[in-house]
Motif scaffolding. Structure first.
Motif, PDB file in Angstrom:
ATOM      1  N   LYS A   8       1.062  -0.819  -0.387  1.00  0.00           N
ATOM      2  CA  LYS A   8       0.126   0.493  -0.210  1.00  0.00           C
ATOM      3  C   LYS A   8       0.600   0.883   0.286  1.00  0.00           C
ATOM      4  N   LYS A   9       1.993   1.665   0.629  1.00  0.00           N
ATOM      5  CA  LYS A   9       2.539   2.490   1.181  1.00  0.00           C
ATOM      6  C   LYS A   9       4.644   1.954   0.879  1.00  0.00           C
ATOM      7  N   PRO A  10       4.925   1.365  -0.277  1.00  0.00           N
ATOM      8  CA  PRO A  10       5.715   1.250  -0.085  1.00  0.00           C
ATOM      9  C   PRO A  10       7.286   2.117  -0.060  1.00  0.00           C
ATOM     10  N   GLU A  11       6.888   3.473  -0.296  1.00  0.00           N
ATOM     11  CA  GLU A  11       7.556   4.053   0.324  1.00  0.00           C
ATOM     12  C   GLU A  11       7.990   4.631   2.086  1.00  0.00           C
ATOM     13  N   MET A  12       6.936   3.857   2.126  1.00  0.00           N
ATOM     14  CA  MET A  12       7.303   3.944   4.030  1.00  0.00           C
ATOM     15  C   MET A  12       8.378   3.045   4.470  1.00  0.00           C
ATOM     16  N   SER A  13       9.227   3.562   5.889  1.00  0.00           N
ATOM     17  CA  SER A  13       9.754   2.708   6.001  1.00  0.00           C
ATOM     18  C   SER A  13       9.067   2.141   7.387  1.00  0.00           C
ATOM     19  N   ILE A  14       9.317   1.757   7.698  1.00  0.00           N
ATOM     20  CA  ILE A  14       8.646   0.559   9.425  1.00  0.00           C
ATOM     21  C   ILE A  14      10.082  -0.600  10.209  1.00  0.00           C
ATOM     22  N   ILE A  15       9.558   0.159  11.572  1.00  0.00           N
ATOM     23  CA  ILE A  15      10.222   0.021  12.388  1.00  0.00           C
ATOM     24  C   ILE A  15       9.378  -0.932  13.409  1.00  0.00           C
ATOM     25  N   ILE A  16       9.752  -1.918  13.751  1.00  0.00           N
ATOM     26  CA  ILE A  16       9.244  -2.973  14.196  1.00  0.00           C
ATOM     27  C   ILE A  16       9.344  -2.522  15.910  1.00  0.00           C
ATOM     28  N   LEU A  17       8.248  -2.504  16.435  1.00  0.00           N
ATOM     29  CA  LEU A  17       8.850  -2.279  18.216  1.00  0.00           C
ATOM     30  C   LEU A  17       7.779  -3.257  18.219  1.00  0.00           C
ATOM     31  N   SER A  18       8.895  -4.254  19.256  1.00  0.00           N
ATOM     32  CA  SER A  18       7.659  -5.410  19.772  1.00  0.00           C
ATOM     33  C   SER A  18       8.451  -5.980  21.006  1.00  0.00           C
ATOM     34  N   THR A  19       7.815  -6.807  21.950  1.00  0.00           N
ATOM     35  CA  THR A  19       8.496  -7.450  23.082  1.00  0.00           C
ATOM     36  C   THR A  19       9.539  -9.132  22.374  1.00  0.00           C
ATOM     37  N   TYR A  20       8.828  -9.187  20.824  1.00  0.00           N
ATOM     38  CA  TYR A  20       9.616 -10.466  20.712  1.00  0.00           C
ATOM     39  C   TYR A  20      10.901 -10.212  20.351  1.00  0.00           C
ATOM     40  N   GLU A  21      12.125 -11.115  20.639  1.00  0.00           N
ATOM     41  CA  GLU A  21      13.156 -11.088  20.501  1.00  0.00           C
ATOM     42  C   GLU A  21      13.422 -12.286  20.338  1.00  0.00           C
ATOM     43  N   GLU A  22      12.667 -12.876  19.549  1.00  0.00           N
ATOM     44  CA  GLU A  22      13.481 -14.397  19.089  1.00  0.00           C
ATOM     45  C   GLU A  22      13.881 -14.096  18.038  1.00  0.00           C
ATOM     46  N   GLU A  23      15.077 -14.708  17.399  1.00  0.00           N
ATOM     47  CA  GLU A  23      16.085 -14.578  16.849  1.00  0.00           C
ATOM     48  C   GLU A  23      14.770 -15.502  14.760  1.00  0.00           C
ATOM     49  N   ASP A  24      14.328 -16.091  15.398  1.00  0.00           N
ATOM     50  CA  ASP A  24      13.301 -16.335  14.259  1.00  0.00           C
ATOM     51  C   ASP A  24      12.169 -15.519  13.691  1.00  0.00           C
ATOM     52  N   THR A  25      11.219 -15.050  14.847  1.00  0.00           N
ATOM     53  CA  THR A  25      10.339 -13.800  14.628  1.00  0.00           C
ATOM     54  C   THR A  25      11.258 -12.494  13.555  1.00  0.00           C
ATOM     55  N   ILE A  26      12.480 -11.992  14.782  1.00  0.00           N
ATOM     56  CA  ILE A  26      13.301 -11.128  13.724  1.00  0.00           C
ATOM     57  C   ILE A  26      13.631 -11.219  12.420  1.00  0.00           C
ATOM     58  N   LEU A  27      14.483 -12.813  12.459  1.00  0.00           N
ATOM     59  CA  LEU A  27      14.905 -12.517  10.786  1.00  0.00           C
ATOM     60  C   LEU A  27      13.231 -12.377  10.128  1.00  0.00           C
ATOM     61  N   LYS A  28      12.316 -13.416  10.351  1.00  0.00           N
ATOM     62  CA  LYS A  28      10.857 -13.165   9.381  1.00  0.00           C
ATOM     63  C   LYS A  28      10.249 -11.357   9.227  1.00  0.00           C
ATOM     64  N   ALA A  29      10.725 -10.744  10.571  1.00  0.00           N
ATOM     65  CA  ALA A  29      10.721  -9.096   9.753  1.00  0.00           C
ATOM     66  C   ALA A  29      11.273  -8.350   9.253  1.00  0.00           C
ATOM     67  N   LEU A  30      12.926  -8.464   8.693  1.00  0.00           N
ATOM     68  CA  LEU A  30      13.263  -8.035   8.445  1.00  0.00           C
ATOM     69  C   LEU A  30      13.328  -8.458   6.956  1.00  0.00           C
ATOM     70  N   CYS A  31      13.615  -9.664   6.542  1.00  0.00           N
ATOM     71  CA  CYS A  31      13.012 -10.501   5.816  1.00  0.00           C
ATOM     72  C   CYS A  31      11.799  -9.922   4.522  1.00  0.00           C
ATOM     73  N   SER A  32      10.724  -9.225   5.628  1.00  0.00           N
ATOM     74  CA  SER A  32       9.054  -8.922   5.317  1.00  0.00           C
ATOM     75  C   SER A  32       9.548  -7.630   4.514  1.00  0.00           C
ATOM     76  N   GLY A  33      10.217  -7.214   5.328  1.00  0.00           N
ATOM     77  CA  GLY A  33      10.152  -5.194   4.832  1.00  0.00           C
ATOM     78  C   GLY A  33      10.222  -4.334   5.631  1.00  0.00           C
ATOM     79  N   ALA A  34      10.849  -4.788   6.969  1.00  0.00           N
ATOM     80  CA  ALA A  34      11.336  -4.254   8.021  1.00  0.00           C
ATOM     81  C   ALA A  34      12.557  -3.517   8.519  1.00  0.00           C
ATOM     82  N   CYS A  35      12.481  -2.523   8.321  1.00  0.00           N
ATOM     83  CA  CYS A  35      14.045  -1.760   8.130  1.00  0.00           C
ATOM     84  C   CYS A  35      14.735  -1.494  10.010  1.00  0.00           C
ATOM     85  N   SER A  36      14.371  -1.887  10.594  1.00  0.00           N
ATOM     86  CA  SER A  36      14.906  -1.528  11.696  1.00  0.00           C
ATOM     87  C   SER A  36      13.972  -2.596  13.225  1.00  0.00           C
TER      88      SER A  36
END
Length: 213
Positions: free
Chosen positions: A77-105
Motif C-alpha cells: 500500500k505504501k512502498p515508500e514507508m519505512s517500518i520500524i518493528i517495536l515489539s516484545t518478541y526477541e526470538e531469532e526466527d521472528t526478528i529474521l522474518k520481520a526483516l526479510c518481510s521488509g522491516a528496516c529496523s
C-alpha cells in the motif's frame, strides 16, 4: 524544516499513548496516524488516500492481523514507508522474518523512549537500527544460530542425521549401528527437539545449510 511524518500501530493503550506523547515533544516529527490494529490503519489510508507517513512504528502481537502478516500488505500500500518493528518478541526466527518481510529496523519494547526516538532519527537519515538484544540474536544467527554454536548434537545423533541425509531408512540405520529401530526413533525425536525442527526434511535442510557443527 520539513517534519518527518510518524504513524503508530500498537494495541496497548499505555504504550501507544506514551510513545506518541514523547514523539510529539520533538518538533522534527509530526504524528499522522495512531491505531490499535492493522485493519484500522488500512481503513484509514483507504478512506484518506492523501494521508501519508514516512515512518511506521509497528507492533507484532496485534489483534486481528499480526505485524508479521501485515508487513507485505502495508508495504504494498505504501512502498515508500519505512517500518520500524517495536515489539516484545526477541526470538531469532521472528526478528529474521520481520526483516526479510521488509522491516528496516527492530526495536525492543524494553527500549527507553529516547532510544525509540534515536531509532527513528537513524532511519530518517537512511540507516537501520537494532536494539542491542536484537542485534545479538542476528549475530548469533550469522554465526550459525543456536544450532552450531555448541555442536549440541551428540555423536550418535550426528551419526544418525548423516545417515538420514544419505537417505537411509530407520531400519537400515538400526542394522548399521547395531541398535533397535525404537532407539533410532528415540534419538531422532530428541534431535528434532534440540534442532527446533518438526521433521526429517527440516533437520536435513539445517544440516545442508551448515547450521550443524
Amino acid at each position: 524544516m520539513e517534519k518527518t511524518r510518524i504513524s503508530i500501530i500498537e494495541d496497548n493503550k499505555v504504550i501507544r499513548e506514551n510513545v506518541s506523547k514523547f514523539i510529539g515533544f520533538h518538533e522534527e516529527f509530526e504524528l499522522t496516524m495512531i491505531h490499535g490494529s492493522v485493519e484500522s490503519f488500512l481503513y484509514d489510508i483507504d478512506v484518506n488516500p492523501r494521508k501519508n507517513t514516512d515512518i511506521l512504528l509497528l507492533d507484532i502481537g496485534l489483534p486481528g492481523m499480526s505485524g508479521l502478516e501485515a508487513l507485505p500488505v502495508l508495504l504494498d500500500k505504501k512502498p515508500e514507508m519505512s517500518i520500524i518493528i517495536l515489539s516484545t518478541y526477541e526470538e531469532e526466527d521472528t526478528i529474521l522474518k520481520a526483516l526479510c518481510s521488509g522491516a528496516c529496523s527492530y526495536v525492543s519494547k524494553k527500549a527507553s523512549l529516547p532510544e525509540i526516538v534515536e531509532a527513528i532519527r537513524i532511519v530518517v537519515n537512511g540507516g537501520s537500527y537494532m536494539s542491542p538484544s536484537i542485534a545479538r540474536e542476528i549475530i548469533n544467527h550469522l554465526m550459525g544460530g543456536r544450532v552450531s554454536k555448541a555442536t549440541i548434537l551428540s555423536d550418535r545423533q550426528k551419526e544418525i542425521l548423516q545417515k538420514l541425509v544419505d537417505g537411509k531408512s530407520y531400519q537400515a540405520i538400526s542394522e548399521e549401528l547395531f541398535i533397535s529401530v525404537e532407539t533410532v526413533r528415540s534419538h531422532i525425536k530428541k534431535m528434532y527437539k534440540v534442532l527446533h525442527v518438526n521433521n526429517k526434511t527440516e533437520a536435513i535442510t539445517k544440516y545442508m545449510k551448515g547450521h550443524i557443527g
